[in-house]
Scaffold this motif. Sequence first.
Motif, PDB file in Angstrom:
ATOM      1  N   HIS A  72       4.220  -9.387  13.874  1.00  0.00           N
ATOM      2  CA  HIS A  72       4.565  -9.662  12.485  1.00  0.00           C
ATOM      3  C   HIS A  72       5.320  -8.502  11.841  1.00  0.00           C
ATOM      4  CE1 HIS A  72       1.639 -12.801  13.317  1.00  0.00           C
ATOM      5  NE2 HIS A  72       2.217 -13.467  12.335  1.00  0.00           N
ATOM      6  N   VAL A  73       6.155  -7.859  12.647  1.00  0.00           N
ATOM      7  CA  VAL A  73       7.072  -6.843  12.144  1.00  0.00           C
ATOM      8  C   VAL A  73       8.366  -7.539  11.729  1.00  0.00           C
ATOM      9  CG1 VAL A  73       8.484  -4.857  12.804  1.00  0.00           C
ATOM     10  CG2 VAL A  73       6.077  -4.984  13.505  1.00  0.00           C
ATOM     11  N   PRO A  74       8.877  -7.277  10.527  1.00  0.00           N
ATOM     12  CA  PRO A  74      10.082  -7.976  10.075  1.00  0.00           C
ATOM     13  C   PRO A  74      11.315  -7.609  10.892  1.00  0.00           C
ATOM     14  CG  PRO A  74       9.466  -6.250   8.531  1.00  0.00           C
ATOM     15  CD  PRO A  74       8.337  -6.364   9.502  1.00  0.00           C
ATOM     16  N   ASP A  89       0.822  -1.199   0.000  1.00  0.00           N
ATOM     17  CA  ASP A  89       0.000   0.000   0.000  1.00  0.00           C
ATOM     18  C   ASP A  89       0.864   1.261   0.000  1.00  0.00           C
ATOM     19  OD1 ASP A  89      -2.584   1.186   0.019  1.00  0.00           O
ATOM     20  OD2 ASP A  89      -2.336   1.674   2.130  1.00  0.00           O
ATOM     21  N   CYS A  90       2.143   1.105   0.324  1.00  0.00           N
ATOM     22  CA  CYS A  90       3.077   2.236   0.294  1.00  0.00           C
ATOM     23  C   CYS A  90       3.401   2.583  -1.160  1.00  0.00           C
ATOM     24  CB  CYS A  90       4.362   1.891   1.033  1.00  0.00           C
ATOM     25  SG  CYS A  90       4.134   1.580   2.797  1.00  0.00           S
ATOM     26  N   ALA A  91       3.314   3.832  -1.488  1.00  0.00           N
ATOM     27  CA  ALA A  91       3.525   4.258  -2.870  1.00  0.00           C
ATOM     28  C   ALA A  91       4.933   3.931  -3.358  1.00  0.00           C
ATOM     29  CB  ALA A  91       3.268   5.754  -2.993  1.00  0.00           C
ATOM     30  N   GLU A  92       5.896   3.885  -2.442  1.00  0.00           N
ATOM     31  CA  GLU A  92       7.288   3.629  -2.848  1.00  0.00           C
ATOM     32  C   GLU A  92       7.557   2.153  -3.140  1.00  0.00           C
ATOM     33  OE1 GLU A  92       7.385   6.901   0.345  1.00  0.00           O
ATOM     34  OE2 GLU A  92       6.270   5.051  -0.093  1.00  0.00           O
ATOM     35  N   VAL A  93       6.630   1.262  -2.770  1.00  0.00           N
ATOM     36  CA  VAL A  93       6.852  -0.183  -2.894  1.00  0.00           C
ATOM     37  C   VAL A  93       6.117  -0.715  -4.120  1.00  0.00           C
ATOM     38  CG1 VAL A  93       6.617  -2.434  -1.791  1.00  0.00           C
ATOM     39  CG2 VAL A  93       7.123  -0.402  -0.403  1.00  0.00           C
ATOM     40  N   ILE A 131       6.679  -0.461   9.230  1.00  0.00           N
ATOM     41  CA  ILE A 131       6.563  -1.100  10.549  1.00  0.00           C
ATOM     42  C   ILE A 131       5.301  -0.631  11.262  1.00  0.00           C
ATOM     43  CG2 ILE A 131       7.610  -1.193  12.848  1.00  0.00           C
ATOM     44  CD1 ILE A 131      10.352  -1.172  11.395  1.00  0.00           C
ATOM     45  N   ALA A 132       5.026   0.656  11.207  1.00  0.00           N
ATOM     46  CA  ALA A 132       3.822   1.177  11.854  1.00  0.00           C
ATOM     47  C   ALA A 132       2.566   0.588  11.225  1.00  0.00           C
ATOM     48  CB  ALA A 132       3.805   2.702  11.760  1.00  0.00           C
ATOM     49  N   GLY A 133       2.572   0.463   9.900  1.00  0.00           N
ATOM     50  CA  GLY A 133       1.420  -0.114   9.216  1.00  0.00           C
ATOM     51  C   GLY A 133       1.195  -1.574   9.579  1.00  0.00           C
ATOM     52  N   LEU A 134       2.278  -2.335   9.686  1.00  0.00           N
ATOM     53  CA  LEU A 134       2.156  -3.747  10.063  1.00  0.00           C
ATOM     54  C   LEU A 134       1.678  -3.890  11.503  1.00  0.00           C
ATOM     55  CD1 LEU A 134       5.354  -5.179   8.325  1.00  0.00           C
ATOM     56  CD2 LEU A 134       2.980  -5.612   7.670  1.00  0.00           C
ATOM     57  N   LYS A 135       2.207  -3.053  12.377  1.00  0.00           N
ATOM     58  CA  LYS A 135       1.769  -3.121  13.778  1.00  0.00           C
ATOM     59  C   LYS A 135       0.281  -2.841  13.902  1.00  0.00           C
ATOM     60  CE  LYS A 135       6.088  -1.926  16.201  1.00  0.00           C
ATOM     61  NZ  LYS A 135       6.762  -0.898  17.023  1.00  0.00           N
ATOM     62  N   GLN A 136      -0.181  -1.857  13.166  1.00  0.00           N
ATOM     63  CA  GLN A 136      -1.566  -1.439  13.298  1.00  0.00           C
ATOM     64  C   GLN A 136      -2.520  -2.381  12.567  1.00  0.00           C
ATOM     65  OE1 GLN A 136      -2.312   2.597  12.151  1.00  0.00           O
ATOM     66  NE2 GLN A 136      -4.527   2.366  12.131  1.00  0.00           N
ATOM     67  N   ASP A 140      14.720   4.390   2.940  1.00  0.00           N
ATOM     68  CA  ASP A 140      15.310   5.143   4.039  1.00  0.00           C
ATOM     69  C   ASP A 140      14.590   4.796   5.340  1.00  0.00           C
ATOM     70  OD1 ASP A 140      12.858   6.429   3.821  1.00  0.00           O
ATOM     71  OD2 ASP A 140      13.693   8.208   2.852  1.00  0.00           O
ATOM     72  N   GLU A 141      15.045   5.377   6.423  1.00  0.00           N
ATOM     73  CA  GLU A 141      14.469   5.051   7.732  1.00  0.00           C
ATOM     74  C   GLU A 141      13.002   5.472   7.829  1.00  0.00           C
ATOM     75  OE1 GLU A 141      15.849   3.189  10.083  1.00  0.00           O
ATOM     76  OE2 GLU A 141      17.476   2.922   8.620  1.00  0.00           O
ATOM     77  N   ALA A 142      12.658   6.538   7.139  1.00  0.00           N
ATOM     78  CA  ALA A 142      11.269   6.999   7.194  1.00  0.00           C
ATOM     79  C   ALA A 142      10.325   5.980   6.564  1.00  0.00           C
ATOM     80  CB  ALA A 142      11.147   8.349   6.487  1.00  0.00           C
ATOM     81  N   LEU A 143      10.744   5.405   5.427  1.00  0.00           N
ATOM     82  CA  LEU A 143       9.909   4.386   4.786  1.00  0.00           C
ATOM     83  C   LEU A 143       9.819   3.138   5.658  1.00  0.00           C
ATOM     84  CD1 LEU A 143       8.238   3.271   2.471  1.00  0.00           C
ATOM     85  CD2 LEU A 143      10.373   2.698   1.266  1.00  0.00           C
ATOM     86  N   LYS A 144      10.947   2.713   6.223  1.00  0.00           N
ATOM     87  CA  LYS A 144      10.927   1.553   7.117  1.00  0.00           C
ATOM     88  C   LYS A 144       9.966   1.787   8.283  1.00  0.00           C
ATOM     89  CE  LYS A 144      15.668  -0.096   6.261  1.00  0.00           C
ATOM     90  NZ  LYS A 144      16.989  -0.374   6.885  1.00  0.00           N
ATOM     91  N   ASP A 145      10.029   2.985   8.855  1.00  0.00           N
ATOM     92  CA  ASP A 145       9.168   3.287  10.002  1.00  0.00           C
ATOM     93  C   ASP A 145       7.696   3.238   9.616  1.00  0.00           C
ATOM     94  OD1 ASP A 145      11.382   3.598  11.584  1.00  0.00           O
ATOM     95  OD2 ASP A 145      11.396   5.799  11.499  1.00  0.00           O
TER      96      ASP A 145
END
Length: 652
Positions: A591-593, A538-542, A580-585, A572-577
Amino acid sequence: MSADWVPPAALSDNSRMAAFMAWLAQARGLNFDDYAQMWTWSTEEPEAFWQALWDWFELRSPTPHSAVLVRREMPGAEWFPGARLNYAAQVMRHVRPDRAAIIHQAEDGTTTELNWQQMQAQVAGLASALRDMGVHPGDRVVGYLPNTPQTVVAFLAAASVGAVWSLCAPDMGAATVLDRFRQIDPKVIFTASGYEFGGRWYDRTDEVKALLSGLDSLIHWISMDDAAPVVPPQQIRRHDFSALITDEADFEPELVAFDHPLWVVYSSGTTGSPKPIVHGHGGVVLEHLKLLGLHSDLGPDDVFSWFTSTGWIMWNAQVGGLLVGATIALAEGSPNVPDMGRLWRFIDDAGLTAFGAGAAWFTGCMKAGIVPREIADLSRLRMLGSTGSPLPPEAYTWVYDTVRPDIWLAPIAGGTDFAGAFLAGNPMLPVRVGEMQCRALGAKVEAYDEAGNPVIDDVGELVCTMPMPSMPLFLWGDTDGSRLHDSYFSTYPGVWRHGDWVKITPEGGAIIYGRSDATINRHGIRMGTADIYRVVEDCAEVADSLVVDLEYLGQASCMILFLRLTEGSELDEALKDRIIAGLKQNVSPRHVPDRIVAAPDIPYTLTGKKMEVPIKKRLLGQPMDKVATPDAMANPGCLDWYDAYARTHLDQ
């Protein structure tokens, strides 16, 4: 798409599914309030259902069958003993002079047509030639061919004489094809000298040479084109396809037993020797009439296409459109050349009423910002189908926002193993975001929990607890049936285990959560990989992703998420964050990598499935050449990167 899509009355009331339900009431005295009741009857009374399907489609046999289903057991079910029919004979019942049977569009846009009478004449001429070559019922005839009308003609000719057909795509290497064809000892091979893909011509002359020299059983070679540089071994006689199809002959199909082998198809072969799966004439005819004629609402006035290669079971399903009298339209080459609007324009050019493709193609169009209604006139298109991998919820919304709000979106799930669909579309039912509409008629599909009990509204193992006519007759060379048993029936005796995680919804729909053998098991909580992908992609960068969970004896597991980024994006760290936030929620904090890694590409099989299990096995230490076969992949060039990553990972 903020609410369920509800089929308009013009579609629902006039559908073949509705007509079949009305016929059951009139001819059989079976009155059903809704589809759910009809499905229950079809799975609890399989003999009555499959006989009704036979009668509804007016199948013909010169000899009566003594029973519909001799034994309700798997494996070993015997269907319609005594009946005699032929796949090609069912196709040719629809011959008429004023209609195209096959439309073909090459990658460069060149379009050709073959009408029904022309197709029948070519099939009859080629079948006569095969008989003159000494091809008898049960002999194997194989093809190394692209997605063209000539390939369809070759298949129908082989089927009409009772030969057993098998097909591999020309983008597969000779060694991979030999792994398949050597198992079945073919007498005749059809070949093409090359194919076009992505604006480039791929010469396959060397592969053709290798096949001719590597198949000791061959007696005849039929070349689809100029293959002058190739000199076959002395025992093989060469023929030119163009000369054989011009022979004047009557169409005289060999009527064979219901369970006479029609074709051999193969499991992916990405992780081992491909299984040669044998399906019969009668089972395929019934399954495809049901899937296409009822669940896809196709008939003689439709133009149907499923974008596929000849190495995918969807090629067989696409050809099945001929069984209901539909025109089939073949799109050859890359879906993205000259641009990603190519197939949408093809829908317009060919006048398609029904079109299907792999889920990855739809999500690729979505990610690229394609607006199909601005590219082509899609007013004749009634149905869109998707398969290969789960279609994410956001793609449903994209379809309804950018194609047409009244389009019928009908994702399906089934497989090569039984040449059909367990989960299918239905013109009488609503479409709910993220779900397939229904369990198919005659397919007693359940979600099993860990104790082997059926559950509703909970994720479980996809099983089928009642035999279906298109299930494999046998695996070629599996003389004692042990490989067939181990492949499908070893987990739950007498029950087909398909290898997917599924949830059956209270409304009767279904959601696939990925392959059960690629399960993410974190802290005792199992999760299908599709749950991860829905959030990550769902992330535009992926652009695409792949996740594996590496479990080690006595150690903590390691979950790795590989990302193929869109052009110009960086991890970058912002995309990773955000990931991770999306998976947590949206999935769970468990199920965070453990690692998020940018990769040049995501590996896929030729049938559009992410190669989660092979990459997992490589990361656990198995050699790459033991876990993945490049020629069975859509994009083998990325394997070297994963191999290098695995070496570094294992060193650590």
